[in-house]
Write a protein that holds these residues in place. Structure first.
Motif, short mmCIF file in Angstrom:
data_model
loop_
_atom_site.label_atom_id
_atom_site.label_comp_id
_atom_site.label_asym_id
_atom_site.label_seq_id
_atom_site.Cartn_x
_atom_site.Cartn_y
_atom_site.Cartn_z
N UNK A 85 47.99 46.38 41.51
CA UNK A 85 49.22 45.65 42.46
C UNK A 85 50.13 46.54 42.79
N UNK A 86 50.43 46.53 43.86
CA UNK A 86 51.68 47.43 44.24
C UNK A 86 53.11 46.52 43.96
N UNK A 320 48.32 46.01 36.01
CA UNK A 320 48.07 44.51 36.22
C UNK A 320 46.82 44.34 36.15
N UNK A 321 45.63 45.23 36.26
CA UNK A 321 44.16 44.97 36.20
C UNK A 321 43.60 44.71 34.76
N UNK A 500 47.99 32.20 44.48
CA UNK A 500 47.46 31.62 43.43
C UNK A 500 47.54 29.93 43.75
N UNK A 501 48.99 29.70 44.13
CA UNK A 501 49.21 28.34 44.65
C UNK A 501 48.18 27.80 45.75
N UNK A 502 47.99 28.70 46.69
CA UNK A 502 47.21 28.26 47.94
C UNK A 502 45.74 28.17 47.47
N UNK A 503 45.24 29.02 46.88
CA UNK A 503 43.96 28.88 46.39
C UNK A 503 43.57 27.75 45.55
N UNK A 504 44.62 27.38 44.50
CA UNK A 504 44.12 26.25 43.76
C UNK A 504 44.62 25.04 44.75
N UNK A 505 45.46 24.75 45.48
CA UNK A 505 45.67 23.72 46.36
C UNK A 505 44.48 23.35 47.35
N UNK A 523 43.05 36.83 44.23
CA UNK A 523 43.56 36.24 42.95
C UNK A 523 42.57 36.40 41.63
N UNK A 524 41.27 36.77 41.72
CA UNK A 524 40.67 36.87 40.49
C UNK A 524 41.27 38.10 39.71
N UNK A 525 41.79 38.99 40.41
CA UNK A 525 42.76 40.36 39.85
C UNK A 525 43.83 39.89 39.39
N UNK A 526 44.54 38.73 39.76
CA UNK A 526 45.68 38.29 39.36
C UNK A 526 45.49 37.62 38.02
N UNK A 527 44.84 36.71 37.96
CA UNK A 527 44.55 35.60 37.08
C UNK A 527 43.03 34.91 37.08
#
Length: 579
Positions: A85-86, A320-321, A500-505, A523-527
């Motif tokens: 992640x940049x 971050x990966x 993450x918020x957009x995906x889960x909502x 988002x999978x790469x984030x969490x």
């Protein structure tokens, strides 16, 4: 070449400047703000603010060019790691810049009004004592009145205001080193008696935490201080050895005191509440037993990380990966069973995310700095304290990741500046050389401090607004009560939290399946947690990516078997593998 800090101090601040500096150092350890998607965000911002102000107040000083070169290499290794992640790389570089600016403050020249080591020692000690008191209240289930300013663990546990027992243990260990330095430098019997009482309180808090890292640090501090005290008494005629630590046996007595308190505290907690005593008695003993060292132990974690390093030894997986790499990996042996976003060992983490060459450059460079400084020959009390504080943080860094948290970054940077100030020869450089190579120190540090302050203010504003997505509408600030997601989607520093918020909502439908699939992959790469994984599987199926859905479902089954079984019961699909 050196990097200079501003010189001079404001006269009307002089009488209280030392106390103010101590408050700035203690403040991040005591930051009560926990809001939004990242639990440590406000603590990091508070640390950046305190580092910037400390730099503004610093007397003229400079760091050694070797230290500056090492910090520059760290930044370059992060910046040139193109995978990952940049925004995370940028934030890590910003954290390194904050450490560098803290080092400039720590390298400030001594004056009659303010002693940088004294400000550091009193600040760290104050933070440790306050955290110790709060931790003991938490241990005895007496901290409810302090809510919501603190988080309260279950009875029999203690973590002060740091929300994690090993961070709590490290804060207490830092305070213990500071107390020993203050004892050695003090002339007043009254102050020394108070410091002895503070040490007993700190040891009691460490015992209450049940932190294995804290125990290891206490053992190392006790033994190392005992050795220094023994050496002091061997060279009693040396003028440098005028200030004395307590006798070596008194310092070694810290260890039986720790174990006695570890036994006594559960007994005291049992008074009137036997069930609480059963829950908390011998907490450390239980954590050291083999049953507590199963699949969730660091040995399993490190074995998994070594497997990932072997797959990409040169370039790493990207900053971050690690969490994504761990989720997707197939291990030959046991698997660390929870979400893994850090290797819990600094050299291993650098190797798995940046590659072995970068890890060797960063860790080897620092090791070279330490060896050339020869800490084993150190006799100056100020530098001995700095080495002690640095060692506490480094020991923790071999087991977890304290340098991801602002308070420890601040202390780490101050210690770097105290241990690697500019050489005296740099100050004797000719005026023409200074003019050619060094900007005016006061202007440079002022600009650097203003830049850090500006970044902290912007980051605080940006984090405040993206945090509104995670609140119910009625609790949001007025500008972001309606159409919140649309108003904060332009955030760059915290874009991953917005995704993450957009995906889960957002529910996955046929109409938005393609967009949600791209968002879920990002988002999978984030969490890579269950609710993200489920959205990716659903969107992949609706988008016609059946093979990907099967692959992710299989990784879901292996990584989170209970969540997978629960999801499969609610969404039976014949094409997906059964547990």
């Amino acid at each position: 070449m050196t990097f200079s800090a501003a010189s001079g101090s404001t006269p009307f601040l002089a009488p209280n400047l030392g106390r103010f500096r101590s408050c700035l150092i203690a403040g991040p350890f005591l930051c009560p703000l926990v809001a939004g998607p990242s639990a440590n965000a406000w603590q990091l911002l508070a640390s950046g603010l305190c580092a910037a102000v400390l730099l503004l107040l610093a007397s003229g000083g400079a760091v050694d060019r070797r230290l500056a070169a090492w910090l520059a290499c760290c930044v370059a290794a992060l910046a040139l790691s193109f995978s990952g992640f940049a925004d995370l790389r940028f934030m890590a570089c910003a954290a390194l810049a904050g450490i560098g600016l803290s080092a400039l403050a720590g390298a400030g020249k001594e004056d009659r009004v303010v002693s940088i080591p004294a400000a550091l020692a009193w600040g760290v000690l104050a933070a440790g004592v306050i955290n110790a008191l709060v931790g003991l209240l938490q241990y005895g289930n007496l901290a409810e009145d302090l809510l919501p300013w603190i988080t309260s663990p279950t009875a029999g546990r203690a973590w002060g205001l740091l929300r994690q027992r090993n961070q709590f243990g490290t804060s207490i260990s830092l305070a213990l080193v500071a107390a020993l330095w203050l004892y050695a430098m003090g002339d007043s019997g009254r102050i020394r008696s108070s410091l002895v009482a503070a040490v007993v309180l700190l040891i009691a808090a460490t015992a209450a935490s049940g932190s294995r890292t804290g125990l290891l640090q206490v053992v190392l501090i006790s033994v190392a201080a005992g050795v220094v005290a023994w050496k002091e008494r061997r060279i009693a005629s040396d003028p440098i050895a005028v200030r004395r630590l307590p006798p070596p046996l008194a310092l070694l007595a810290i260890l039986p005191l720790y174990f006695a308190l570890n036994w006594l505290l559960p007994q005291l907690a049992a008074i009137g509440t036997p069930s609480k005593a059963i829950a908390s008695a011998g907490a450390l003993v239980h954590r050291l037993q083999p049953a507590a060292l199963g699949n969730e132990s660091r040995l399993t974690l490190w074995h998994n990380v070594l497997s990932l390093i072997a797959e990409r030894p040169l370039t790493g997986w990207g900053w971050g990966e690690l969490s994504y790499a761990h989720f997707m990996a197939v291990y030959p042996g046991p698997r660390f069973p929870v979400l893994l976003d850090n290797a819990h060992n600094l050299p291993l983490h650098l190797a798995v995310e940046l590659g072995i060459p970068a890890a060797v450059l960063i860790c080897g460079g620092f090791l070279w700095l330490v060896i050339t400084a020869r800490p084993w020959r150190e006799r100056d009390p100020n530098r001995l304290m700095a080495w002690g504080l640095l060692a506490v943080i480094l020991v923790h860094s071999l087991l977890e990741y304290p340098l991801w948290y602002g308070p420890f970054q601040l202390v780490f940077g101050l210690c770097l500046g105290m241990l690697w100030p500019a050489r005296a020869s740099s100050d004797r450089a000719s005026p023409s050389v200074k003019k050619a190579w060094l900007p005016d120190g006061r202007k440079l540090s002022a600009l650097a401090s203003i830049a850090l302050l500006s970044f902290v203010v912007y980051a605080a504003w940006d984090y405040t607004r993206i945090s509104q997505i995670y609140l119910p509408r009625d609790e949001r600030l007025p500008p972001w009560q309606d159409d919140t997601l649309a108003k904060v989607r332009d955030s760059w520093l915290f874009a991953r939290q917005v995704d993450f918020a957009e995906l889960t909502l957002t529910p996955v439908t046929h109409e938005n399946a393609a967009r949600m699939h791209a968002l879920a992959e990002r988002t999978l790469h984030f969490s890579p947690e269950p609710r993200v994984i489920v959205k990716l599987i659903e969107s992949a199926e609706l988008s016609g990516h059946d093979e990907e859905a099967r692959l992710i479902a299989e990784r879901f089954r292996v990584a989170f078997p209970r969540d997978y079984a629960r999801w499969l019961q609610q969404n039976p699909v014949e094409t997906l593998p059964a547990p």
